[in-house]
Design an enzyme around this catalytic site. Structure first.
Site, short mmCIF file in Angstrom:
data_model
loop_
_atom_site.label_atom_id
_atom_site.label_comp_id
_atom_site.label_asym_id
_atom_site.label_seq_id
_atom_site.Cartn_x
_atom_site.Cartn_y
_atom_site.Cartn_z
N GLY A 150 3.64 -1.27 -36.80
CA GLY A 150 2.81 -1.08 -35.62
C GLY A 150 3.37 -1.65 -34.32
O GLY A 150 2.75 -1.51 -33.27
N TYR A 196 7.89 9.71 -32.67
CA TYR A 196 7.38 10.38 -31.47
C TYR A 196 6.50 11.58 -31.83
O TYR A 196 5.50 11.83 -31.16
CB TYR A 196 8.55 10.82 -30.57
CG TYR A 196 9.36 9.66 -30.04
CD1 TYR A 196 8.75 8.48 -29.64
CD2 TYR A 196 10.75 9.73 -29.93
CE1 TYR A 196 9.49 7.41 -29.16
CE2 TYR A 196 11.49 8.67 -29.44
CZ TYR A 196 10.86 7.51 -29.07
OH TYR A 196 11.58 6.46 -28.59
N GLU A 206 13.13 4.01 -20.84
CA GLU A 206 14.59 3.97 -21.00
C GLU A 206 14.97 3.55 -22.42
O GLU A 206 15.85 4.14 -23.02
CB GLU A 206 15.19 3.02 -19.95
CG GLU A 206 16.69 2.83 -20.01
CD GLU A 206 17.46 4.12 -19.71
OE1 GLU A 206 16.88 5.05 -19.13
OE2 GLU A 206 18.65 4.18 -20.07
N GLY A 253 6.24 -0.80 -32.64
CA GLY A 253 6.70 0.24 -31.72
C GLY A 253 5.53 0.93 -31.04
O GLY A 253 5.54 1.16 -29.83
N ASN A 276 18.38 11.07 -34.46
CA ASN A 276 17.61 9.85 -34.70
C ASN A 276 16.23 10.16 -35.28
O ASN A 276 15.20 10.06 -34.62
CB ASN A 276 17.48 9.08 -33.38
CG ASN A 276 16.88 7.70 -33.59
OD1 ASN A 276 16.51 7.33 -34.70
ND2 ASN A 276 16.78 6.94 -32.51
C1 LIG Z 1 11.30 4.19 -33.33
C2 LIG Z 1 10.79 2.76 -33.51
C3 LIG Z 1 10.70 2.06 -32.15
C4 LIG Z 1 9.38 2.80 -34.15
O1 LIG Z 1 8.89 1.49 -34.21
P1 LIG Z 1 7.97 0.98 -35.42
O2 LIG Z 1 7.51 -0.39 -35.07
O3 LIG Z 1 8.70 1.15 -36.70
O4 LIG Z 1 6.79 2.04 -35.37
P2 LIG Z 1 5.27 1.77 -35.76
O5 LIG Z 1 5.21 0.92 -36.97
O6 LIG Z 1 4.51 1.31 -34.57
O7 LIG Z 1 4.83 3.24 -36.11
C5 LIG Z 1 3.66 3.81 -35.55
C6 LIG Z 1 3.26 5.00 -36.38
O8 LIG Z 1 4.36 5.90 -36.48
C7 LIG Z 1 4.70 6.12 -37.84
N1 LIG Z 1 6.15 6.23 -37.93
C8 LIG Z 1 7.06 5.32 -37.60
N2 LIG Z 1 8.30 5.81 -37.83
C9 LIG Z 1 8.13 7.06 -38.31
C10 LIG Z 1 9.01 8.09 -38.77
N3 LIG Z 1 10.32 7.92 -38.74
N4 LIG Z 1 8.49 9.22 -39.19
C11 LIG Z 1 7.16 9.43 -39.22
N5 LIG Z 1 6.27 8.49 -38.83
C12 LIG Z 1 6.75 7.33 -38.38
C13 LIG Z 1 4.18 4.91 -38.56
O9 LIG Z 1 3.93 5.20 -39.92
C14 LIG Z 1 2.92 4.62 -37.81
O10 LIG Z 1 1.91 5.52 -38.20
P3 LIG Z 1 0.39 5.01 -38.29
O11 LIG Z 1 0.03 4.54 -36.91
O12 LIG Z 1 -0.32 6.23 -38.73
O13 LIG Z 1 0.45 3.90 -39.28
C15 LIG Z 1 11.70 1.95 -34.48
O14 LIG Z 1 11.88 2.68 -35.66
C16 LIG Z 1 13.08 1.62 -33.91
O15 LIG Z 1 13.26 0.62 -33.19
N6 LIG Z 1 14.06 2.45 -34.24
C17 LIG Z 1 15.44 2.19 -33.86
C18 LIG Z 1 15.64 2.29 -32.37
C19 LIG Z 1 15.22 3.62 -31.84
O16 LIG Z 1 15.44 4.66 -32.43
N7 LIG Z 1 14.58 3.57 -30.67
C20 LIG Z 1 14.15 4.75 -29.97
C21 LIG Z 1 15.28 5.31 -29.19
S1 LIG Z 1 14.82 6.85 -28.42
#
Ligand SMILES: CC(C)(COP(=O)(O)OP(=O)(O)OC[C@H]1O[C@@H](n2cnc3c(N)ncnc32)[C@H](O)[C@@H]1OP(=O)(O)O)[C@@H](O)C(=O)NCCC(=O)NCCS
Length: 169
Positions: free
Chosen positions: A98, A134, A86, A100, A127
């Protein structure tokens, strides 16, 4: 990300911090006007019998920096349960470290431990922060599926039309 990352199941005393994180996500998604969760509702949803959803919290050095909320789904075609993610949220200062991925990995592990085969979620089409994340995980975009929602008066009207549904014995 500096500090030690811990992902753990939410406890009843996390309800307040979860609501703060929900608000931060709602602001990010420009959906603040749709946020009606309060402590009582959330406590019932997560810790009632049966619970409606589950939550995991990511902490760095003991401070909540992100969360995942999910619940069970069911696929008739697979005849097996799945999980609907969700929400997934990481506070801006902790992103790209790391957190997320660790939260989503923990949800995937819950699913696999329960014998499930399908993890699904929806993301807003603007987004890019989430969509890129993803894509990086290998998730498939389901562009041919159109999400629907029935709320308010049309929902009430339909429910009022319901025939008596008898038991299955
Ligand atoms: C989406 C979200 C949860 C990702 O969390 P995060 O802690 O920044 O992600 P991570 O650091 O774990 O990233 C994991 C991998 O994805 C990659 N990654 C993260 N964001 C990325 C992006 N926008 N584009 C490409 N790669 C991305 C990272 O480089 C990392 O790669 P690696 O494992 O090769 O180093 C975070 O950006 C967030 O909270 N965004 C706002 C809320 C949101 O959009 N939630 C989802 C609603 S559907």
């Amino acid at each position: 990300m500096a500090g030690e990352l811990v992902v753990r199941e939410a406890r009843p005393d996390d309800v307040r911090v979860l609501l703060e994180l929900f608000r931060e996500l709602a602001v990010y998604e420009h959906l603040e006007d749709q946020l009606h969760a309060d402590e009582e509702r959330l406590d019932r949803a997560l810790f009632g019998t049966p619970p409606a959803a589950e939550a995991l919290i990511a902490e760095v050095d003991g401070e909540a920096v992100g969360y995942a909320v999910f619940h069970s789904t069911f696929s008739t075609f697979l005849a097996i349960q799945g999980i609907w993610l969700e929400d997934l949220f990481v506070r801006p200062s902790q992103r790209k470290g790391g957190v997320g991925r660790a939260l989503l990995a923990a949800v995937a592990a819950v699913l696999r431990a329960r014998g499930g085969e399908r993890l699904e979620w929806a993301a807003l089409d603007w987004n890019e922060l989430a969509l890129g994340f993803y894509r990086g995980l290998g998730a498939e975009r389901m562009d041919e599926w159109v999400t629907h929602r029935l709320v308010g008066e049309p929902l009430e009207r339909l429910a009022q039309e319901a025939p008596a549904v008898s038991g299955g014995e």
